[in-house]
Design a protein around this motif. Structure first.
Motif, PDB file in Angstrom:
ATOM      1  N   THR A 151      74.851   1.281  31.800  1.00  0.00           N
ATOM      2  CA  THR A 151      76.184   1.874  31.729  1.00  0.00           C
ATOM      3  C   THR A 151      77.074   1.329  32.843  1.00  0.00           C
ATOM      4  O   THR A 151      78.176   1.820  33.051  1.00  0.00           O
ATOM      5  N   THR A 152      76.541   0.329  33.576  1.00  0.00           N
ATOM      6  CA  THR A 152      77.339  -0.434  34.545  1.00  0.00           C
ATOM      7  C   THR A 152      77.036  -1.907  34.291  1.00  0.00           C
ATOM      8  O   THR A 152      76.121  -2.238  33.529  1.00  0.00           O
ATOM      9  N   ASP A 153      77.731  -2.790  34.967  1.00  0.00           N
ATOM     10  CA  ASP A 153      77.513  -4.216  34.741  1.00  0.00           C
ATOM     11  C   ASP A 153      76.225  -4.743  35.376  1.00  0.00           C
ATOM     12  O   ASP A 153      75.824  -5.870  35.109  1.00  0.00           O
ATOM     13  N   ASN A 154      75.556  -3.922  36.200  1.00  0.00           N
ATOM     14  CA  ASN A 154      74.353  -4.397  36.869  1.00  0.00           C
ATOM     15  C   ASN A 154      73.316  -3.270  36.979  1.00  0.00           C
ATOM     16  O   ASN A 154      73.374  -2.453  37.900  1.00  0.00           O
ATOM     17  N   PHE A 197      75.398  -6.963  30.889  1.00  0.00           N
ATOM     18  CA  PHE A 197      74.835  -6.293  32.047  1.00  0.00           C
ATOM     19  C   PHE A 197      73.639  -7.093  32.563  1.00  0.00           C
ATOM     20  O   PHE A 197      73.032  -7.860  31.818  1.00  0.00           O
ATOM     21  N   ILE A 198      73.335  -6.922  33.827  1.00  0.00           N
ATOM     22  CA  ILE A 198      72.227  -7.626  34.476  1.00  0.00           C
ATOM     23  C   ILE A 198      71.019  -6.701  34.535  1.00  0.00           C
ATOM     24  O   ILE A 198      71.125  -5.541  34.952  1.00  0.00           O
ATOM     25  N   TYR A 199      69.858  -7.201  34.092  1.00  0.00           N
ATOM     26  CA  TYR A 199      68.593  -6.489  34.201  1.00  0.00           C
ATOM     27  C   TYR A 199      67.523  -7.511  34.572  1.00  0.00           C
ATOM     28  O   TYR A 199      67.365  -8.513  33.878  1.00  0.00           O
ATOM     29  N   LYS A 200      66.836  -7.268  35.679  1.00  0.00           N
ATOM     30  CA  LYS A 200      65.820  -8.193  36.196  1.00  0.00           C
ATOM     31  C   LYS A 200      66.374  -9.610  36.313  1.00  0.00           C
ATOM     32  O   LYS A 200      65.734 -10.583  35.933  1.00  0.00           O
ATOM     33  N   CYS A 252      77.731   2.014  26.887  1.00  0.00           N
ATOM     34  CA  CYS A 252      77.117   0.752  27.281  1.00  0.00           C
ATOM     35  C   CYS A 252      78.171  -0.183  27.867  1.00  0.00           C
ATOM     36  O   CYS A 252      79.329  -0.163  27.449  1.00  0.00           O
ATOM     37  N   VAL A 253      77.755  -1.002  28.829  1.00  0.00           N
ATOM     38  CA  VAL A 253      78.614  -2.029  29.392  1.00  0.00           C
ATOM     39  C   VAL A 253      77.950  -3.375  29.117  1.00  0.00           C
ATOM     40  O   VAL A 253      76.782  -3.577  29.474  1.00  0.00           O
ATOM     41  N   ASP A 304      72.451  -0.556  40.081  1.00  0.00           N
ATOM     42  CA  ASP A 304      72.900   0.827  39.899  1.00  0.00           C
ATOM     43  C   ASP A 304      71.903   1.763  39.232  1.00  0.00           C
ATOM     44  O   ASP A 304      72.003   2.982  39.379  1.00  0.00           O
ATOM     45  N   ARG A 305      70.969   1.202  38.452  1.00  0.00           N
ATOM     46  CA  ARG A 305      69.946   2.005  37.766  1.00  0.00           C
ATOM     47  C   ARG A 305      70.540   3.084  36.864  1.00  0.00           C
ATOM     48  O   ARG A 305      70.042   4.192  36.770  1.00  0.00           O
ATOM     49  N   ARG A 306      71.623   2.774  36.164  1.00  0.00           N
ATOM     50  CA  ARG A 306      72.263   3.698  35.235  1.00  0.00           C
ATOM     51  C   ARG A 306      72.123   3.135  33.827  1.00  0.00           C
ATOM     52  O   ARG A 306      72.414   1.968  33.588  1.00  0.00           O
TER      53      ARG A 306
END
Length: 183
Positions: free
Chosen positions: A168-171, A144-147, A140-141, A175-177
């Motif tokens: 698993t990335t900061d955004n 992170f940004i989601y929506k 996990c990072v 990136d959709r990871r």
């Protein structure tokens, strides 16, 4: 010589029918593009190849993160269809050798391939499948940004099962990871 091969019937000893294993995705409507895990199909996340909706029962995967949106898919290569629970999704967390795993692991796998249990307790049920190495070996990072919102911890937003996940990335929007979080 030395090429992997697969039986083409449930009982090779009886039928002696086989073919060389396919090492790449094939067919579908995306010209055999690689599988993307996890992917969403009918509001459910899949972490391995599966066969829901397959008229012939063949295992397939989405070639984007969201089949419902993009409708792109391929048949799975034979080399990722290992295990005794092919087509079942990974269950996180799971117990293996009395340890709790929240992501896929290569522990106990001589080939080094990543695998997961398809039940909560591998030690009891012994059900497993191979994973895609693409996403599961990353932590996990945070944040992170989601929506367009910043998350400092795991969330269960947009997860039908209610399980908590993280980027698993900061955004995630970019990136959709992602991966499931430890409980």
């Amino acid at each position: 010589m030395g090429r992997p091969w697969c039986a083409t019937t449930p009982n090779y000893d009886k039928d002696r029918l086989w073919r060389f294993c396919l090492s790449k995705a094939y067919g579908g409507n995306s010209n055999g593009q690689r599988c993307v895990f996890p992917f969403v199909y009918k509001s459910r996340r899949y972490h391995s190849c599966s066969n829901p909706g397959s008229k012939k029962g063949n295992f397939w995967c989405a070639t984007t993160q969201n089949y419902n949106q993009d409708k792109l898919w391929s048949y799975c290569p034979d080399i990722i269809l290992g295990g005794n629970a092919v087509g079942k999704s990974c269950v996180f967390p799971f117990v293996y050798n009395n340890r709790v795993y929240c992501t896929c692991t290569s522990d106990g796998e001589s080939s080094g391939k990543l695998w997961c249990s398809t039940t909560r307790n591998y030690d009891v049920d012994k059900k497993w499948t191979y994973c895609s190495k693409r996403d599961y070996d990353k932590p996990c990072v945070f944040p992170f940004i989601y929506k367009n919102f910043k998350f400092l911890t795991c969330t269960n937003l947009a997860e039908a099962s209610g399980k908590f996940w993280c980027s698993t990335t900061d955004n995630y929007d970019r990136d959709r990871r992602w991966t499931y979080c430890p409980t």
